[in-house]
Design a protein around this motif. Structure first.
Motif, short mmCIF file in Angstrom:
data_model
loop_
_atom_site.label_atom_id
_atom_site.label_comp_id
_atom_site.label_asym_id
_atom_site.label_seq_id
_atom_site.Cartn_x
_atom_site.Cartn_y
_atom_site.Cartn_z
N GLY A 1 119.33 34.68 41.62
CA GLY A 1 119.54 33.35 42.19
C GLY A 1 120.23 33.28 43.54
N GLU A 2 120.46 34.44 44.20
CA GLU A 2 121.16 34.37 45.49
C GLU A 2 120.38 33.51 46.49
OE1 GLU A 2 120.46 37.16 43.87
OE2 GLU A 2 122.31 38.33 43.61
N PHE A 3 119.04 33.62 46.47
CA PHE A 3 118.22 32.85 47.41
C PHE A 3 118.34 31.34 47.11
CE2 PHE A 3 113.79 31.25 48.57
CZ PHE A 3 114.10 31.09 49.91
N LEU A 4 118.27 30.97 45.84
CA LEU A 4 118.41 29.55 45.48
C LEU A 4 119.79 29.03 45.88
CD1 LEU A 4 116.77 29.13 41.95
CD2 LEU A 4 116.02 28.10 44.09
N ASN A 5 120.82 29.87 45.69
CA ASN A 5 122.18 29.45 46.07
C ASN A 5 122.27 29.22 47.58
OD1 ASN A 5 123.23 29.59 43.46
ND2 ASN A 5 123.61 31.78 43.61
#
Ligand code: SF4
Ligand code: SF4
Length: 269
Positions: free
Chosen positions: A181-185
């Motif tokens: 989820g780093e990209f979504l964050n």
């Protein structure tokens, strides 16, 4: 050229602690230049500390959580106001974001190379690394280079050479390459910045906020430091822009990355 499914690289943080050890001076060069030009009195939001001293920004609701988590862990996170709007109408300093005024370059929550609050939600800046920015805040709307989204991180070696060069493929690639989820964050943090900018304009248009601008910086800073301080989200309720229930729902929406998911949905072909 499409990469076969079984060869797609995925990011795995090695927990080296390097990003948390250098929270001061993390800002990319182009952001640093923008802040120096505009963040010290030329826009409604004014930064209270020099760019060299600032560390990761925390949204006001994240700062409140950090104070509480710090108390539980027996750590003083040294949370101080970072970006503030001075409302001339009410003589109030509205704190948009905070920072941890760490004694060293390392995050105060980093204890023996481990995050003392890792079990919590932490903050966007903690959860988005190795991203520094996302396509939402990409200044080049067409010929973007996705490499510029990332800060220094040793675990990116396999990802960087595979990055697609076009926007059409980069979003699905990043969704798959960052399963934690780093990209979504990173997307949600940028969309939250957009929300805050939009909200400030709405408040000004609705005459709920009259920001002081174009005053000498030191004069503005003195006003901010010696007037009543209120967090931005509390101000939204106080001035009637949102009800408490609406604010709670909004923060839940941010926490669950709902805007980021919608953004990705709108960019899937
Ligand atoms: S994100 Fe990168 S720099 Fe930060 S702890 Fe993980 S591997 Fe290290
Ligand atoms: S709170 Fe934890 S994850 Fe966030 S910067 Fe500090 S040590 Fe790193």
């Amino acid at each position: 050229m499409l990469i076969p499914v079984d060869e797609k690289p995925q990011f795995r943080c090695s927990a080296c602690g390097s990003c948390c050890s250098h929270i001061r001076g993390f800002i990319p060069e182009q952001d640093r230049a923008f802040l120096k030009e505009y963040a010290f009195g030329r826009l409604p939001v004014v930064q209270l500390v020099p760019v060299e001293r600032m560390t990761f920004p925390l949204w006001d609701w994240e700062a409140s959580r950090f104070r509480q988590w710090g108390k539980e862990a027996g750590i003083d996170p040294r949370v101080k106001p970072l970006r503030v709007i001075y409302d001339e109408g009410k003589g109030t300093a509205i704190v948009l974001s905070y920072f941890m005024d760490a004694e060293t370059d390392a995050c105060p929550m980093l204890q023996e190379r481990k995050c003392a609050i890792y079990h919590t939600k932490r903050a966007y800046v903690c959860r988005l690394f190795p991203f520094n920015r996302s396509p939402v805040s990409d200044p080049s709307s067409s010929g973007m280079d996705a490499r510029s989204y990332f800060g220094e991180c040793g675990a990116m070696e396999k990802i960087l050479p595979e990055l697609p060069a076009d926007r059409e493929n980069v979003v699905p690639f990043l969704m798959e390459a960052f399963p934690n989820g780093e990209f979504l964050n990173a997307l949600q943090n940028d969309l939250t910045i957009e929300w805050s900018n939009r909200t400030i304009i709405e408040l000004m248009q609705g005459k709920r906020l009259r920001p002081a601008m174009n005053l000498p910086y030191e004069e503005l800073k003195k006003k901010m430091l010696y007037s009543r301080q209120v967090d931005f989200t509390d101000f939204l309720v106080e001035c009637g822009h949102l009800s408490k229930v609406e604010l709670d729902l909004l923060l839940q929406r941010f926490d669950e990355n709902e805007d980021a998911r919608e953004w990705v949905g709108g960019h899937e072909l």
